[in-house]
Scaffold this motif. Structure first.
Motif, short mmCIF file in Angstrom:
data_model
loop_
_atom_site.label_atom_id
_atom_site.label_comp_id
_atom_site.label_asym_id
_atom_site.label_seq_id
_atom_site.Cartn_x
_atom_site.Cartn_y
_atom_site.Cartn_z
N THR A 163 36.09 39.96 44.43
CA THR A 163 36.69 41.16 43.33
C THR A 163 37.00 39.36 42.83
O THR A 163 37.68 38.29 43.03
CB THR A 163 37.59 41.14 44.44
OG1 THR A 163 37.38 42.45 45.35
CG2 THR A 163 38.65 42.02 44.12
N VAL A 164 37.59 40.17 41.23
CA VAL A 164 37.87 39.03 40.63
C VAL A 164 39.58 39.91 40.59
O VAL A 164 40.13 41.16 40.08
CB VAL A 164 37.20 39.06 39.01
CG1 VAL A 164 38.38 38.42 38.03
CG2 VAL A 164 35.52 38.86 39.64
N CYS A 217 39.62 43.77 40.29
CA CYS A 217 37.48 44.70 40.61
C CYS A 217 36.92 43.93 41.02
O CYS A 217 36.49 43.16 41.70
CB CYS A 217 37.33 43.59 38.50
SG CYS A 217 35.97 44.09 38.24
N ALA A 218 36.47 45.03 41.80
CA ALA A 218 35.59 45.23 42.79
C ALA A 218 34.30 44.67 42.77
O ALA A 218 33.92 46.35 41.94
CB ALA A 218 35.85 46.24 44.17
N ALA A 219 32.94 44.55 42.87
CA ALA A 219 31.95 44.72 42.61
C ALA A 219 31.22 44.30 43.84
O ALA A 219 31.56 44.21 44.98
CB ALA A 219 31.89 42.56 42.02
N SER A 220 30.01 45.67 43.26
CA SER A 220 28.56 45.42 44.26
C SER A 220 27.38 45.30 43.96
O SER A 220 27.06 45.58 42.59
CB SER A 220 29.18 46.63 44.98
OG SER A 220 28.74 48.09 43.64
N GLY A 221 26.11 45.31 44.68
CA GLY A 221 25.20 44.64 43.68
C GLY A 221 25.09 43.68 43.26
O GLY A 221 24.04 43.18 42.44
N GLY A 253 34.64 28.48 38.95
CA GLY A 253 36.17 29.36 39.29
C GLY A 253 37.06 28.11 38.91
O GLY A 253 37.86 28.04 39.24
N LEU A 254 36.24 27.27 38.00
CA LEU A 254 37.28 26.01 38.10
C LEU A 254 37.26 25.73 36.67
O LEU A 254 38.54 25.51 36.46
CB LEU A 254 36.25 24.13 38.22
CG LEU A 254 35.82 24.17 39.58
CD1 LEU A 254 34.73 23.03 39.58
CD2 LEU A 254 37.58 24.25 40.51
N SER A 255 36.81 26.62 35.86
CA SER A 255 37.47 27.10 34.56
C SER A 255 38.02 28.70 33.71
O SER A 255 37.12 29.15 34.54
CB SER A 255 35.97 26.11 33.15
OG SER A 255 35.54 25.10 33.35
N THR A 256 38.83 28.12 33.26
CA THR A 256 39.51 29.39 32.77
C THR A 256 39.79 29.30 31.60
O THR A 256 39.67 29.14 30.96
CB THR A 256 40.54 29.96 33.72
OG1 THR A 256 42.14 29.15 33.27
CG2 THR A 256 40.69 30.32 35.03
N TYR A 257 40.22 30.43 31.24
CA TYR A 257 39.97 30.96 29.67
C TYR A 257 40.82 31.91 29.31
O TYR A 257 40.27 32.60 29.44
CB TYR A 257 38.81 31.02 29.20
CG TYR A 257 37.63 29.64 29.35
CD1 TYR A 257 37.60 28.86 28.51
CD2 TYR A 257 36.66 30.75 30.42
CE1 TYR A 257 36.14 27.80 28.43
CE2 TYR A 257 35.74 29.81 30.25
CZ TYR A 257 35.65 28.18 30.02
OH TYR A 257 34.66 27.32 30.41
N TYR A 258 41.35 31.99 28.15
CA TYR A 258 42.85 33.19 27.91
C TYR A 258 42.63 33.59 26.12
O TYR A 258 42.54 32.79 25.39
CB TYR A 258 44.29 32.99 28.66
CG TYR A 258 44.43 33.19 30.06
CD1 TYR A 258 44.13 33.85 30.27
CD2 TYR A 258 43.93 31.85 30.37
CE1 TYR A 258 44.17 33.76 32.31
CE2 TYR A 258 44.39 31.29 31.91
CZ TYR A 258 43.97 32.52 33.02
OH TYR A 258 44.07 32.26 33.69
N ALA A 259 42.82 34.62 25.82
CA ALA A 259 43.87 35.02 24.61
C ALA A 259 44.35 34.52 24.22
O ALA A 259 45.52 34.48 25.74
CB ALA A 259 43.10 36.04 24.44
N ASP A 260 45.05 33.88 23.25
CA ASP A 260 45.72 33.43 22.39
C ASP A 260 47.01 34.90 23.06
O ASP A 260 48.51 34.35 23.14
CB ASP A 260 46.45 32.69 20.84
CG ASP A 260 45.23 31.75 20.59
OD1 ASP A 260 44.44 31.61 20.06
OD2 ASP A 260 44.75 31.27 21.72
N SER A 297 41.96 35.66 38.37
CA SER A 297 41.27 34.24 39.83
C SER A 297 40.04 35.29 40.02
O SER A 297 39.69 36.50 39.93
CB SER A 297 42.59 34.27 40.94
OG SER A 297 43.02 35.48 41.17
N ARG A 298 39.60 34.34 41.46
CA ARG A 298 38.50 34.95 41.88
C ARG A 298 38.52 34.88 43.76
O ARG A 298 38.98 33.90 44.31
CB ARG A 298 37.13 34.66 41.71
CG ARG A 298 37.00 33.87 41.72
CD ARG A 298 35.68 33.22 41.58
NE ARG A 298 34.73 32.87 40.19
CZ ARG A 298 33.44 33.77 39.94
NH1 ARG A 298 32.98 34.74 40.73
NH2 ARG A 298 33.69 33.72 38.07
N ASP A 299 38.20 35.55 44.24
CA ASP A 299 38.33 35.94 45.73
C ASP A 299 36.79 36.41 46.48
O ASP A 299 36.39 36.93 46.31
CB ASP A 299 39.37 36.37 46.25
CG ASP A 299 39.05 36.45 47.96
OD1 ASP A 299 37.86 35.74 48.33
OD2 ASP A 299 40.61 36.62 48.38
#
Length: 127
Positions: free
Chosen positions: A78-79, A22-26, A55-62, A71-73
């Motif tokens: 980009t994510v 996922c590339a972000a702009s703006g 970026g230290l916390s992540t969440y996921y559907a079961d 992850s993110r760069d």
């Protein structure tokens, strides 16, 4: 305005892997959390994964825990969503999203708290 563009979807056999981008702009994404959602035909849009502002916390559907990794760069604004051990039930259009404010915790699990959305990328898993 914020623009989000997903890529990396496609057709994969069950048990295979894909990495969505996922590339972000703006917007500098490091200042905001990011989320991934998916929607299959006839079903509600559902939460898949999210990553906090730091970026230290992540969440996921079961349903995806242990198989998907968000992850993110920040340098690339980009994510990513790494998807392993894919199952036919994972077939859906996948969207990335970000809110207008830096929500955290359980706020990130609800699509209602996100303002900006990408166009989606199709993931199809064959059995």
């Amino acid at each position: 305005q914020v623009q989000l563009v997903e890529s990396g979807g496609g057709l994969v056999q069950a048990g295979g892997s894909l990495r969505l981008s996922c590339a972000a702009s703006g917007r500098t994404i490091s200042r905001y959390p990011m989320g991934w959602f998916r929607q299959a035909p006839g079903k509600e849009r559902e939460f898949v994964a999210a990553i906090s502002r730091s970026g230290l916390s992540t969440y996921y559907a079961d349903s995806v825990k242990g198989r998907f990794t968000i992850s993110r760069d920040n340098a690339k604004n980009t994510v990513y969503l790494q998807m392993n051990s894919l199952e036919p039930e994972d077939t859906a259009v996948y969207y990335c999203a970000t809110p207008t404010v830096s929500y955290s915790g359980t706020y990130l699990l609800s699509a209602a708290h996100y303002r900006y959305w990408g166009q989606g990328t199709q993931v199809t898993v064959s059995s």
